[in-house]
Design an enzyme around this catalytic site. Structure first.
Site, PDB file in Angstrom:
ATOM      1  CB  CYS A   2      68.779  27.170  76.557  1.00 32.99           C
ATOM      2  SG  CYS A   2      69.962  27.079  75.225  1.00 32.99           S
ATOM      3  NE  ARG A  27      68.090  28.557  82.220  1.00 30.27           N
ATOM      4  CZ  ARG A  27      68.498  27.703  83.147  1.00 30.27           C
ATOM      5  NH1 ARG A  27      68.504  28.070  84.402  1.00 30.27           N
ATOM      6  NH2 ARG A  27      68.873  26.498  82.838  1.00 30.27           N
ATOM      7  CD1 TRP A  75      75.072  31.907  76.162  1.00 27.07           C
ATOM      8  CD2 TRP A  75      75.733  29.779  76.117  1.00 27.07           C
ATOM      9  NE1 TRP A  75      76.433  31.880  76.319  1.00 27.07           N
ATOM     10  CE2 TRP A  75      76.865  30.590  76.299  1.00 27.07           C
ATOM     11  CE3 TRP A  75      75.908  28.395  76.045  1.00 27.07           C
ATOM     12  CZ2 TRP A  75      78.138  30.078  76.424  1.00 27.07           C
ATOM     13  CZ3 TRP A  75      77.193  27.877  76.171  1.00 27.07           C
ATOM     14  CH2 TRP A  75      78.289  28.721  76.352  1.00 27.07           C
ATOM     15  CG  ASN A 101      68.638  24.171  79.231  1.00 30.57           C
ATOM     16  OD1 ASN A 101      69.750  24.415  78.790  1.00 30.57           O
ATOM     17  ND2 ASN A 101      68.384  24.195  80.519  1.00 30.57           N
ATOM     18  N   GLY A 102      70.124  22.001  76.885  1.00 30.32           N
ATOM     19  CA  GLY A 102      71.048  20.895  77.148  1.00 30.32           C
ATOM     20  C   GLY A 102      71.813  20.553  75.890  1.00 30.32           C
ATOM     21  CD  GLU A 493      84.337  37.443  91.911  1.00 29.05           C
ATOM     22  OE1 GLU A 493      84.843  36.477  91.331  1.00 29.05           O
ATOM     23  OE2 GLU A 493      83.177  37.830  91.699  1.00 29.05           O
ATOM     24  CE  LYS A 497      81.781  39.455  88.868  1.00 33.27           C
ATOM     25  NZ  LYS A 497      81.792  38.244  89.517  1.00 33.27           N
ATOM     26  CD  GLU A 500      82.019  37.519  85.205  1.00 35.51           C
ATOM     27  OE1 GLU A 500      81.504  36.412  85.198  1.00 35.51           O
ATOM     28  OE2 GLU A 500      81.930  38.273  86.212  1.00 35.51           O
ATOM     29  CG  HIS A 516     108.252  35.700  90.619  1.00 40.76           C
ATOM     30  ND1 HIS A 516     109.611  35.560  90.752  1.00 40.76           N
ATOM     31  CD2 HIS A 516     107.749  35.688  91.873  1.00 40.76           C
ATOM     32  CE1 HIS A 516     109.915  35.451  92.037  1.00 40.76           C
ATOM     33  NE2 HIS A 516     108.805  35.530  92.734  1.00 40.76           N
ATOM     34  CE  LYS A 615      73.494  34.696  88.355  1.00 42.23           C
ATOM     35  NZ  LYS A 615      74.713  35.405  88.766  1.00 42.23           N
TER      36      LYS A 615
HETATM   37  C1  G6P Z   1      78.903  31.209  84.982  1.00 45.16           C
HETATM   38  C2  G6P Z   1      78.465  32.520  85.576  1.00 45.16           C
HETATM   39  C3  G6P Z   1      79.364  32.900  86.748  1.00 45.16           C
HETATM   40  C4  G6P Z   1      79.406  31.782  87.773  1.00 45.16           C
HETATM   41  C5  G6P Z   1      79.794  30.450  87.137  1.00 45.16           C
HETATM   42  C6  G6P Z   1      79.569  29.302  88.108  1.00 45.16           C
HETATM   43  O1  G6P Z   1      80.131  31.366  84.361  1.00 45.16           O
HETATM   44  O2  G6P Z   1      78.464  33.535  84.592  1.00 45.16           O
HETATM   45  O3  G6P Z   1      78.884  34.087  87.354  1.00 45.16           O
HETATM   46  O4  G6P Z   1      80.319  32.105  88.774  1.00 45.16           O
HETATM   47  O5  G6P Z   1      78.974  30.185  85.987  1.00 45.16           O
HETATM   48  O6  G6P Z   1      78.202  29.186  88.359  1.00 45.16           O
HETATM   49  P1  G6P Z   1      77.563  28.564  89.642  1.00 45.16           P
HETATM   50  O7  G6P Z   1      76.080  28.713  89.451  1.00 45.16           O
HETATM   51  O8  G6P Z   1      77.976  27.129  89.670  1.00 45.16           O
HETATM   52  O9  G6P Z   1      78.054  29.306  90.824  1.00 45.16           O
END
Ligand code: G6P
Length: 620
Positions: A2, A27, A75, A101-102, A493, A497, A500, A516, A615
């Site tokens: 949020c 956010r 969010w 937010n929270g 990673e 990507k 996501e 395995h 994010k």
């Molecule tokens: C969310 C984001 C990711 C990020 C993760 C950790 O899931 O979408 O892109 O890697 O949080 O966030 P941070 O700010 O702690 O790296």
């Protein structure tokens, strides 16, 4: 999660708030809302399901005048994303409007108490409970609103950043925080200017207007008055001294700069961003790493029994690469933990442990809780964050910023390479103090790390045409990513990507583990991405490729420039220049970022704001 924006001053608030919401949309983007008080002291709340643009459409015919307002992009945590659950929430008498937010963890208990006192609720949110609680405190204690906020927040368990408008007082905004970030921007301070204040969950809605900010601390409440005065108190109503800071972010860092998406801009920014990240930390003439965060606390690293790196998401993948490097360079055992697991399992922590928290945002709730736990148990906390002044950066006892500039795309790209680079610098700095590397190897590694931004540029320049090639994979349902050693986390990673932003299922595996289990999935429909640089374990990875090939899997490989063996075995090849094993991830990840980007674009996905993601995850 949020985003919150606020404004009070002499300008029309609506434009400032909407622009701010667009900047904070990363956010959360389930719903958005705005509250304004107009010149007739009418408090209006407008809300819409979906993105900020839906809110803009819905208010086209409405009165959006007023020089004071608060706004929110959501969010969802409590209650599905719809108009009723969207913020701002009115109090029962409709004199107060609040954004939050929270998470208020004890909201059910508070709600039951309020229901007994005759309060009714429209939404399913914890936020509506909070605004009703504030109104209840005001009425039952017969006190001023600021006092009522103090009293209400003392009864709240959980995390919050809030901003409140009061119809009866259009000359002030009250805001507070605990656990979730909130920044106050102070504008109109020059002679002849009218004072104004801004509020933001981060600096992005503020930077266009002022670079003078105060980061609110936990359990602080601020009152922002139209006459330019402001006061910060804690929950016990004790006045706090604000620390004015100057923002380091520039406006052009928050724009797309001609790219169709922030993600593509951020992928292409990596050579420059890493140059800044390395910056003055490498003395190029003497080929030496200087990290004051390590030097100032070198005793902690010299006597460290082990290092625990704690992180979430992409940052956790960077942490794994950091583990391999720190163990190899500095000979300290390193454990990598998911912060969300670590914080709830009563972990064994020794007083001579060092915890490194890796977090782009510096606000991830689980990582923050993990470092608080480790600190309580006596570990030394070192932060690796991107956002300056963020909660994790402030909670840490020392640290190194990755300095890659604001990352807006929800899928992390430049922060990942910034984190890997920073962890490499940390590994080298500890190795120097511990003398675990020969001078020759240390100098060679420092020199090579310094060459990486240039090699990244080469990689971006020599892997064109991924957009055309990516079209072929839009109908795939699954992908496998394989790598060994330093490239196993790159496989994780690369798969993350793709998942996501394109919503294609993808799994990353250590290449040798394939036999395995995952090999059972391989057929002519299955694309397998293999990171196969001509470095350590090359021959073994070539054997893994042959195993996939003989089961008709489609091979997409990342190879070292000039490697014909793997090229011949592959259906498609990305090339990277040669570098040391430990730095291959910094190059190999680039084509994988581009692959996921172009597959997602070809599938028509919203690349910068993928569904269900945010994010910064500031709630559990
Ligand atoms: C969310 C984001 C990711 C990020 C993760 C950790 O899931 O979408 O892109 O890697 O949080 O966030 P941070 O700010 O702690 O790296």
């Amino acid at each position: 999660m949020c985003g919150i924006v606020g404004y009070i001053g002499s300008k029309e608030a609506y434009e400032i708030l909407i622009k701010g919401l667009h900047r904070l949309e990363y956010r959360g983007y389930d719903s958005a809302g705005i509250a304004l008080i107009n010149g007739n002291r009418e408090l209006s709340v407008y809300k819409a399901k979906g993105k900020v643009s839906a809110l803009e459409d819905s208010v086209a015919e409405k009165d959006t005048t007023g020089t004071i307002g608060i706004a929110h992009t959501r969010w969802a945590t409590h209650g599905e994303p719809n108009v009723v659950n969207a913020h701002p929430h009115y109090s029962q008498s409709k004199t107060l409007a609040l954004v939050h937010n929270g998470i208020i963890e004890n909201y059910k208990t508070l709600r039951e108490v309020l229901v007994k006192h005759g309060y009714k609720f429209d939404s399913e949110t914890d936020t509506e409970v909070l605004v009703e609680l504030i109104e209840y405190m005001k009425e039952s204690h017969g006190c001023d609103l600021v006092r009522a906020v103090h009293l209400a927040l003392k009864n709240v368990v959980g995390a919050y950043a809030i901003a409140i408008l009061d119809k009866n007082n259009p000359n002030r905004i009250i805001a507070a925080r605990k656990g979730s970030p909130l920044i106050v921007g102070i504008g109109g301070t020059k002679e002849g200017e009218t004072p104004e204040f801004f509020l933001g969950s981060d600096a992005t809605p503020i930077i266009e207007y002022t670079d003078q900010v105060v980061y609110l601390k936990d359990e602080e409440i601020v009152v922002l008055n139209r006459d330019g005065s402001y006061e910060i108190t804690n929950l016990n109503n004790v006045q706090q001294t604000p620390q004015l800071q100057t923002l380091q972010v520039s406006l052009d860092q928050l724009e797309k700069g001609g790219y169709p998406h922030f993600m593509l801009k951020e992928i292409h920014e990596q050579p420059k961003a890493l140059r800044t990240c390395i910056g003055s930390r490498i003395n190029k003439r003497q080929k030496d790493v200087i990290l004051s965060g390590i030097i100032d606390h070198k005793d902690k690293f010299l006597k460290a029994r082990r290092i625990i790196i704690c992180a979430c998401g992409t940052s956790w993948h960077a942490a794994l690469i950091g583990k391999y490097f720190i163990e190899e360079a500095a000979h300290i055992p390193v454990e990598v933990e998911y912060a969300s697991e670590f914080r709830y399992r009563n972990p064994v922590i020794f007083p001579d442990d060092v915890m490194i928290a890796v977090s782009q945002s510096g606000e991830t709730a689980d990582t923050l809780a993990a470092i608080k736990l480790a600190k309580e148990k006596g570990a030394f906390i070192y932060g690796v964050c991107n956002v300056i002044g963020s909660s994790i950066a402030r909670e840490a006892e020392s640290g190194t910023y990755i300095h890659v500039g604001p990352e807006i795309g929800v899928a992390s790209t430049k922060a990942f390479t910034g984190q890997v680079t920073t962890l490499s610098l940390i590994g080298l700095a500890i190795a120097k103090e511990k003398k675990t590397l020969s001078d020759e190897i240390y100098t060679m590694l420092v020199d090579e790390l310094n060459n990486i931004p240039e090699k990244m540029q080469w990689t971006l320049d020599n892997n064109k045409g991924i957009d055309n090639f990516a079209q072929m994979f839009t109908y795939c349902k699954n992908f496998i990513y394989l790598g060994r050693g330093y490239n196993y986390p790159v496989a994780l990673e690369g798969a993350l990507k793709l998942k996501e932003i394109s919503y294609i299922h993808a799994e990353g595996y250590p290449a040798a583990e394939m036999k395995h289990g995952p090999i059972a999935l391989v057929d002519e429909e299955m694309p397998v991405v293999v990171i196969a640089p001509k470095r350590g374990m090359y021959d073994k990875v070539v054997s893994n490729i042959q195993e996939i090939k003989s089961r008709k899997g489609k091979i997409i490989s990342v190879v070292t420039e000039g490697d014909e063996t793997v090229r011949v075995l592959s259906d498609y090849c990305f090339v990277i220049p040669d570098t040391r094993d430990c730095f291959v991830p910094l190059l190999a990840v680039l084509p994988l970022q581009l692959l996921s980007y172009y597959v997602a674009v070809a599938k028509g996905r919203n690349v910068d704001q993928p569904r269900n993601l945010a994010k910064s995850v500031t709630v559990e």
